[in-house]
Scaffold this motif. Structure first.
Motif, PDB file in Angstrom:
ATOM      1  N   LEU A  89       0.833  -1.202   0.000  1.00  0.00           N
ATOM      2  CA  LEU A  89       0.000   0.000   0.000  1.00  0.00           C
ATOM      3  C   LEU A  89       0.866   1.250   0.000  1.00  0.00           C
ATOM      4  CD1 LEU A  89      -2.897  -1.026   2.390  1.00  0.00           C
ATOM      5  CD2 LEU A  89      -2.970  -0.774  -0.075  1.00  0.00           C
ATOM      6  N   GLN A 106       1.863   1.861  -3.417  1.00  0.00           N
ATOM      7  CA  GLN A 106       0.774   2.478  -4.174  1.00  0.00           C
ATOM      8  C   GLN A 106       0.688   3.966  -3.890  1.00  0.00           C
ATOM      9  OE1 GLN A 106      -2.322   1.133  -5.845  1.00  0.00           O
ATOM     10  NE2 GLN A 106      -0.961  -0.517  -6.453  1.00  0.00           N
ATOM     11  N   TYR A 110      -8.722   7.000  -2.481  1.00  0.00           N
ATOM     12  CA  TYR A 110      -8.396   5.755  -3.185  1.00  0.00           C
ATOM     13  C   TYR A 110      -8.415   4.577  -2.222  1.00  0.00           C
ATOM     14  CZ  TYR A 110      -5.132   2.272  -5.164  1.00  0.00           C
ATOM     15  OH  TYR A 110      -4.536   1.118  -5.576  1.00  0.00           O
ATOM     16  N   ARG A 145     -11.429   1.266  -1.325  1.00  0.00           N
ATOM     17  CA  ARG A 145     -11.130  -0.171  -1.305  1.00  0.00           C
ATOM     18  C   ARG A 145     -11.288  -0.798   0.068  1.00  0.00           C
ATOM     19  NH1 ARG A 145      -9.281   2.302  -5.233  1.00  0.00           N
ATOM     20  NH2 ARG A 145      -8.689   1.327  -7.200  1.00  0.00           N
ATOM     21  N   TYR A 146     -10.894  -0.057   1.098  1.00  0.00           N
ATOM     22  CA  TYR A 146     -10.874  -0.660   2.427  1.00  0.00           C
ATOM     23  C   TYR A 146     -11.849  -0.024   3.407  1.00  0.00           C
ATOM     24  CZ  TYR A 146      -6.793  -3.067   0.719  1.00  0.00           C
ATOM     25  OH  TYR A 146      -5.960  -3.866  -0.012  1.00  0.00           O
ATOM     26  N   ARG A 205      -1.853  -6.193  -6.989  1.00  0.00           N
ATOM     27  CA  ARG A 205      -2.563  -4.970  -7.361  1.00  0.00           C
ATOM     28  C   ARG A 205      -4.069  -5.186  -7.427  1.00  0.00           C
ATOM     29  NH1 ARG A 205      -0.036  -0.559  -9.759  1.00  0.00           N
ATOM     30  NH2 ARG A 205       1.792  -0.268  -8.453  1.00  0.00           N
ATOM     31  N   GLY A 223      -5.653  -7.499  -5.989  1.00  0.00           N
ATOM     32  CA  GLY A 223      -6.063  -7.728  -4.602  1.00  0.00           C
ATOM     33  C   GLY A 223      -6.380  -6.416  -3.899  1.00  0.00           C
ATOM     34  N   ILE A 224      -5.513  -5.428  -4.081  1.00  0.00           N
ATOM     35  CA  ILE A 224      -5.746  -4.118  -3.452  1.00  0.00           C
ATOM     36  C   ILE A 224      -7.032  -3.497  -3.994  1.00  0.00           C
ATOM     37  CG2 ILE A 224      -4.883  -1.745  -3.324  1.00  0.00           C
ATOM     38  CD1 ILE A 224      -2.053  -2.899  -3.036  1.00  0.00           C
ATOM     39  N   ASP A 225      -7.240  -3.625  -5.313  1.00  0.00           N
ATOM     40  CA  ASP A 225      -8.470  -3.068  -5.891  1.00  0.00           C
ATOM     41  C   ASP A 225      -9.722  -3.703  -5.287  1.00  0.00           C
ATOM     42  OD1 ASP A 225      -7.239  -1.252  -7.472  1.00  0.00           O
ATOM     43  OD2 ASP A 225      -7.287  -2.455  -9.306  1.00  0.00           O
ATOM     44  N   VAL A 241      -8.545  -6.644  -0.691  1.00  0.00           N
ATOM     45  CA  VAL A 241      -8.052  -7.843  -0.023  1.00  0.00           C
ATOM     46  C   VAL A 241      -7.025  -7.428   1.027  1.00  0.00           C
ATOM     47  CG1 VAL A 241      -6.677  -9.950  -0.327  1.00  0.00           C
ATOM     48  CG2 VAL A 241      -8.432  -9.342  -2.000  1.00  0.00           C
TER      49      VAL A 241
END
Lengths: 198, 193
Positions: free
Chosen positions: A61, A64, A81, A85-86, B144, B146-148, B151
């Motif tokens: 992360l 990223q 962003y 996702r989280y 990548r 997974g991040i999208d 996960v």
């Protein structure tokens, strides 16, 4: 000797450079990365921030985030962003929205309610104390006239005791004090006369 | 009487809040992707045929299961998935998540092609040994995708509907219980809609 020093000095930085390799490409980017990542939660070890976590995912992360900093995204865009996702869970500072109102304002509301309650209870208590003391006062003035109440007798005695030395109320003391204090003016008199004589 | 009830009531409220907090698993972070379109991707598959993209399953209810050969919980989950795949005609796509771990390649010598090769080998061997529930498996080497998908641990399983919208996410191993009580009913209702 010199050559070994050279080797050492050449070796040391390269060791450090290797350790820091994934990071220190650009000082500014790293500073921003740390700034952003400190506000984000690592999802694997949830009590660590993204900047301090050693988890694999945290590293990914961070990579990223770094990439997005380089591509010119704003801090908010990068946080969005990750939230996409989280979820809000990644933010250490929860967003203010209806669902988090209780979280943000609950403590203050609780404090306000507690203060209000305290104010009301103090007011009530004061009123009760006043009522009680009024009743007591009425009761005590009533009982001083009848001599068989020892408490009120003591109270009046005490109050007299306190008054005596401080105020030296003349109406009470005069009859007695005259006889006691009599020698003093007579003493003073001779001194003054002595002065005048000398 | 009244005064005595107020602290008791406050205490009861506190206990309710704490009790609710205790029942939650802090490791289960609700996904913001539920009821959102599944992120698109195009990844190489395990068996080396053409790359797969979720659009190919449009019009079908399907499952995406994140796995890895190094994942211990996946071993626990795997027989459940194998049995499920035989029982129900829903495509299961495996997402081989970061098969090559940093410790597998500490010197970072492997290029992408050799990483893919190694990951395919290891994945195939593992599936041969433990059974293959997957219609196909895609290789997410850098994590990548997974991040999208949000996960943050392996295994995770998603149910995606005919429109390509994520309808359910299972964090941690799929158990026979969650399968029969939650996932299969969801799949059935999605198939009928």
């Amino acid at each position: 000797m010199i050559s070994s020093l050279l080797v050492l000095s050449a070796g040391a930085p390269s060791v450090y450079a290797k350790e820091a390799e994934p990071m220190a490409n650009d000082v500014q980017v790293e500073a921003r990365l740390v700034h952003i990542a400190e506000e984000l939660r690592c999802l694997v070890c949830q009590n660590e921030s993204l900047s301090s976590s050693h988890a694999d995912l945290a590293e990914d992360l961070r990579a990223q985030v770094r990439e997005q900093i380089v591509s010119g995204k704003s801090d908010q865009e990068i946080k969005d962003y990750l939230v996409e996702r989280y979820g809000d869970f990644v933010l250490y500072r929860p967003v203010v929205k209806p669902m988090t109102w209780l979280l943000w304002f609950g403590p203050f509301a609780g404090l306000l309610i507690a203060l209000l309650g305290l104010g009301i209870s103090i007011k009530r208590r004061n009123e009760k104390i006043q009522e009680k003391s009024a009743v007591l006062a009425a009761h005590s003035t009533h009982s001083t006239h009848s001599d068989n109440d020892p408490d009120s007798d003591q109270q009046t005695m005490q109050s007299q005791d306190f008054r005596e030395p401080g105020l030296g109320e003349p109406t009470h003391l005069e009859p007695d004090s005259k006889s006691e204090l009599d020698p003093q003016p007579s003493l003073k008199q001779p001194i003054s006369t002595a002065h005048s004589k000398a | 009487m009244k005064k005595f009830l107020i602290p008791l009531l406050l205490f009861a409220v506190l206990v309710l809040f704490l009790g609710a907090g205790l029942r939650r698993d802090p490791h289960e972070i609700p996904s913001p992707l539920i009821n959102k379109v599944a992120p698109n991707f195009s990844l190489q598959t395990l068996n080396g045929s053409t790359p797969f993209s979720p659009q190919q399953f449009k019009g079908k209810v399907w499952m995406l299961n994140v796995w890895a050969t190094w994942c211990v919980s996946c071993r626990q989950e795997h027989p459940v998935l194998v049995a499920f795949s035989k029982q129900i005609g829903v495509p299961i796509v495996g997402l081989s998540y970061k098969e090559i771990q940093p410790q597998d390649d500490p010197e970072k010598k492997l290029d992408l092609a050799s990483q893919l090769k190694l990951a395919r080998e290891r994945g195939s061997v593992w599936l041969e040994k433990h059974g293959n529930p997957y219609t196909l498996s895609v290789m997410d080497l850098d994590g990548r995708v997974g991040i999208d998908y949000g996960v943050y641990g392996v295994p995770e399983t998603y149910i995606i509907d005919k429109e390509g919208i994520i309808r359910f996410k299972q964090i941690g191993p799929v158990t026979p219980q969650t399968l029969s009580e939650t996932m299969i009913p969801i799949i059935r209702s999605l198939e009928n809609s």
